[in-house]
Each structure stands twice: as C-alpha cells, then as structure tokens.
Scaffold this motif. Structure first.
Motif, PDB file in Angstrom:
ATOM      1  N   ARG A   7     -88.016  72.306 -38.789  1.00  0.00           N
ATOM      2  CA  ARG A   7     -88.357  71.348 -37.731  1.00  0.00           C
ATOM      3  C   ARG A   7     -87.131  71.170 -36.848  1.00  0.00           C
ATOM      4  O   ARG A   7     -86.013  70.978 -37.348  1.00  0.00           O
ATOM      5  CB  ARG A   7     -88.790  70.006 -38.316  1.00  0.00           C
ATOM      6  N   HIS A  64     -97.167  72.505 -33.775  1.00  0.00           N
ATOM      7  CA  HIS A  64     -97.095  71.952 -35.128  1.00  0.00           C
ATOM      8  C   HIS A  64     -98.306  72.532 -35.872  1.00  0.00           C
ATOM      9  O   HIS A  64     -99.274  71.837 -36.160  1.00  0.00           O
ATOM     10  CB  HIS A  64     -97.174  70.420 -35.052  1.00  0.00           C
ATOM     11  N   ARG A  87     -96.682  67.955 -29.655  1.00  0.00           N
ATOM     12  CA  ARG A  87     -96.921  69.286 -30.229  1.00  0.00           C
ATOM     13  C   ARG A  87     -98.239  69.292 -31.013  1.00  0.00           C
ATOM     14  O   ARG A  87     -98.891  70.309 -31.158  1.00  0.00           O
ATOM     15  CB  ARG A  87     -95.754  69.686 -31.125  1.00  0.00           C
ATOM     16  N   VAL A  88     -98.606  68.116 -31.545  1.00  0.00           N
ATOM     17  CA  VAL A  88     -99.872  68.017 -32.285  1.00  0.00           C
ATOM     18  C   VAL A  88    -101.033  68.287 -31.321  1.00  0.00           C
ATOM     19  O   VAL A  88    -101.965  69.032 -31.640  1.00  0.00           O
ATOM     20  CB  VAL A  88    -100.015  66.628 -32.941  1.00  0.00           C
ATOM     21  N   ARG A 120     -99.503  59.320 -31.331  1.00  0.00           N
ATOM     22  CA  ARG A 120     -98.387  58.366 -31.233  1.00  0.00           C
ATOM     23  C   ARG A 120     -97.754  58.468 -29.845  1.00  0.00           C
ATOM     24  O   ARG A 120     -97.582  59.567 -29.317  1.00  0.00           O
ATOM     25  CB  ARG A 120     -97.330  58.713 -32.298  1.00  0.00           C
ATOM     26  N   GLN A 138     -94.728  58.826 -27.882  1.00  0.00           N
ATOM     27  CA  GLN A 138     -93.443  59.375 -28.359  1.00  0.00           C
ATOM     28  C   GLN A 138     -92.282  58.912 -27.480  1.00  0.00           C
ATOM     29  O   GLN A 138     -91.761  59.683 -26.668  1.00  0.00           O
ATOM     30  CB  GLN A 138     -93.519  60.899 -28.393  1.00  0.00           C
ATOM     31  N   PRO A 189    -102.022  61.528 -36.572  1.00  0.00           N
ATOM     32  CA  PRO A 189    -101.147  62.383 -37.378  1.00  0.00           C
ATOM     33  C   PRO A 189    -100.029  61.615 -38.092  1.00  0.00           C
ATOM     34  O   PRO A 189     -99.361  62.158 -38.974  1.00  0.00           O
ATOM     35  CB  PRO A 189    -100.530  63.335 -36.339  1.00  0.00           C
ATOM     36  N   GLY A 190     -99.824  60.342 -37.694  1.00  0.00           N
ATOM     37  CA  GLY A 190     -98.711  59.576 -38.229  1.00  0.00           C
ATOM     38  C   GLY A 190     -97.396  60.087 -37.661  1.00  0.00           C
ATOM     39  O   GLY A 190     -97.319  61.248 -37.255  1.00  0.00           O
ATOM     40  N   PRO A 191     -96.357  59.291 -37.602  1.00  0.00           N
ATOM     41  CA  PRO A 191     -96.367  57.863 -37.924  1.00  0.00           C
ATOM     42  C   PRO A 191     -97.050  57.066 -36.804  1.00  0.00           C
ATOM     43  O   PRO A 191     -97.007  57.455 -35.655  1.00  0.00           O
ATOM     44  CB  PRO A 191     -94.865  57.521 -37.994  1.00  0.00           C
TER      45      PRO A 191
HETATM   46  N1  ASP Z   1     -95.775  63.659 -37.136  1.00  0.00           N
HETATM   47  C1  ASP Z   1     -96.210  64.369 -35.956  1.00  0.00           C
HETATM   48  C2  ASP Z   1     -95.129  65.269 -35.422  1.00  0.00           C
HETATM   49  O1  ASP Z   1     -94.108  65.421 -36.037  1.00  0.00           O
HETATM   50  C3  ASP Z   1     -96.730  63.439 -34.916  1.00  0.00           C
HETATM   51  C4  ASP Z   1     -95.746  62.463 -34.345  1.00  0.00           C
HETATM   52  O2  ASP Z   1     -94.579  62.458 -34.713  1.00  0.00           O
HETATM   53  O3  ASP Z   1     -96.177  61.720 -33.475  1.00  0.00           O
HETATM   54  O4  ASP Z   1     -95.295  65.848 -34.377  1.00  0.00           O
END
Ligand code: ASP
Length: 316
Positions: free
Chosen positions: A104, A132, A167-168, A221, A223, A261-263
C-alpha cells in the motif's frame, strides 16, 4: 496470475476465478481450525506505507491461515526513516527470500514500479487514488453472497460520495460493470473527475432521487487527507446532501443493501449506525475480506494455483 494489481489486469475471467476460489476459502474459514498447509514455506511481506486496519490485518490473517510465513514492515521503525529509498528497501527484503509483497502506497502506479525491482509477486493493497483490487473483489463477493447470484447482471449499484479521491470507486466501477451491474455515481460535481464521462456509468448529483432505484447503496468515505483544495464548501452541507440518515434508509426499496469500505466518517457520510441496520453488509465485507485475500494469495503463490482442484488437495 503472478501479480494482482488492478481489476483491469485480472479481466473478467480472473475476477470470476478469484470469486469462485474465495468460496472454497470461506469453507476453510468455517472450520473449527481454519488453517491449511497450502502455502507452507512461502513468505509474504506486508509493506504498508499508508495507514490501514482492515486490509493489512486481513492479508496477514489470510497468509497465516494458508500457513505462509509473514513479515510486517513498519515504516516508523525502518530505515526509510534514515532516508533509504523504496527501491533499496524492496531489494533488501527480496534478498531475504520473500515470495510476495502486499503493498500500500500513496502514489498511483507504485505496484508496477516495484515489480521491476523484485522477482516476487506484487499484490496491490491500494495505490493512491488509483486501484484497490482486493476491496473490489471483496465487494463483488459480498454482493454475490447477499443476493445469492453468480454475476451482478440486473443489479443496480449506486456509489455515493468522494469518487474523485477513491481507489475503491475506480476498482469497483470496473469490477461491478464487468460482472454486469448498472452503476450510478452520486456526488457533488467537485468530487467527480472529467474522466468519469468515459466510464460505463450514470452520473447524478442528487442522492434522494436515486434511493428508490438501487439494490446496493455503496457509501464512500470523504477522503480529507487527499484533498488539497477546498472541494467541499461546507462539510455540513455535504453531510446534509450526501450523508446516509434514517430517513434515507427508509426510502430504500425492500431488499436493498448498504455497503461501505471503511473506515467510516460518522456524522459525515454516515449518520446511522450500520451495526443496527438489517440492510447493512458492512460486517460481511470485513469478514469476507479474509477469504478473498486467501484466494488472492493462493492464486499468486501456489504453483498451479489457478485450479481449485489444487486447493482441494492441499486443503483436505
Ligand atoms: N479503506 C479503503 C481504502 O484504503 C477506503 C478508504 O480508506 O476510504 O481505500
């Protein structure tokens, strides 16, 4: 498949194969002792240069359940803090004899760059706002499980919120549409990108008029850590227009499900407690994360791992 870096590289066949293999992994996870010798002697490194809870822990759990050795790289206690370059870090770890890097990083494209510096498999656990792929596989698997279907043909999925930095969203749009779903993106225009016009999706700026149409409401989320400009004039207004509250949940049609997808940012995109909503699949997403990541590691690391019969042999 040696690397798992993007949904596009996997293609429809790769996605379907990994989803089917995840079902076998879920069976292993339902056993009283959820552990098989499938990847004995293999070593998996988790190299997370950006924060993570679910993805890192589920990859590490997945590797252990397949009996792989695991190494965890922690930036704060590594020579990265002494200025060591990413290339030198990768080459050093490769010299120790590792078989896979789960990576990551905040920069898009890093998994492809790293693959040039090592002979090990590269699994993308999130590169910037780019891809992702394992989250998308988890989400497709969870929808298949919830609706009892093999593909997503005939399903309507709305992805709501910060598309621009997600990315999700990118991986999920590819995977959902590949499996036949109709995808609607719902976001303020500042949180969309010009490129979405070329994606096979419908674009809306109003959540309320979309709720009654969807089988899955997928909340993203907001971001803030990736926002360099004031793309949201007022957080309260964003929360009012795009946040999921009890009134909006009540307007979903019967059988519709909620994902994230969290968080979660409680009070921003989520004003309801998903643990108390029968429509929520959020706990299933987390639980399925382990099975899907076992499938990904197994496919990348086992000789002949493309075939589920190989798994049946090592898993019995
Ligand atoms: N956990 C997911 C990601 O790493 C979604 C997010 O962080 O909003 O992309």
């Amino acid at each position: 498949m040696k690397h798992v870096r993007s949904i596009g590289e996997l293609g429809l066949d790769g996605v379907r194969r990994l989803l089917d293999l995840s079902t076998h992994m879920a069976e292993i996870n339902s056993r009283p002792v959820p552990k098989v010798p499938a990847l004995r002697g293999r070593t998996v490194v988790s190299l997370f240069l950006e924060d993570s809870t679910r993805t890192r822990l589920s990859f590490e759990t997945a590797a252990k359940r397949l009996s792989a050795e695991t190494m965890t790289f922690s930036v704060s206690t590594s020579s990265v803090n002494k200025g060591e370059s990413l290339r030198d870090t990768i080459e050093t770890i490769t010299d120790m004899g590792v078989d896979a890097f789960v990576v990551r990083h905040k920069s898009s494209g890093i998994p492809w760059q790293i693959a040039k510096w090592t002979s090990a498999s590269i699994i993308n656990a999130g590169d910037g706002a780019h891809q992702h792929p394992t989250q998308a596989l988890v989400d497709c698997y969870t929808i298949r499980e919830a609706f009892g279907c093999a593909d997503l043909e005939g399903r309507t999925i709305a992805i709501v919120g910060d598309i621009r930095h997600s990315r999700v969203a990118r991986s999920n749009v590819e995977a959902f549409t590949m499996l036949g779903a109709r995808v609607i993106l719902v976001a303020p225009s500042t949180l969309l990108l010009d490129e979405v016009e070329h994606w096979p999706v419908e674009i809306r700026t109003e959540l309320d008029t979309t709720l009654g149409e969807v089988d899955v409401l997928y909340m993203l989320r907001l971001q803030s850590e990736r926002m360099s400009q004031g793309l949201i004039p007022h957080l309260g207004e964003y929360a009012t227009r795009f946040g999921l509250n009890a009134q909006r949940v009540a307007r979903l049609r019967n059988g519709a499900r909620i994902m994230h997808p969290g968080p979660m940012n409680r009070g921003v995109e989520m004003h309801v407690d998903p643990s108390e909503l029968e429509q929520s699949l959020i706990h299933r997403q987390v639980a399925n994360g382990v099975s899907v990541r076992m499938a990904v590691l197994f496919s990348a690391l086992s000789a002949g791992g493309e075939s589920t019969s190989v798994l049946k042999e090592v898993a019995s």
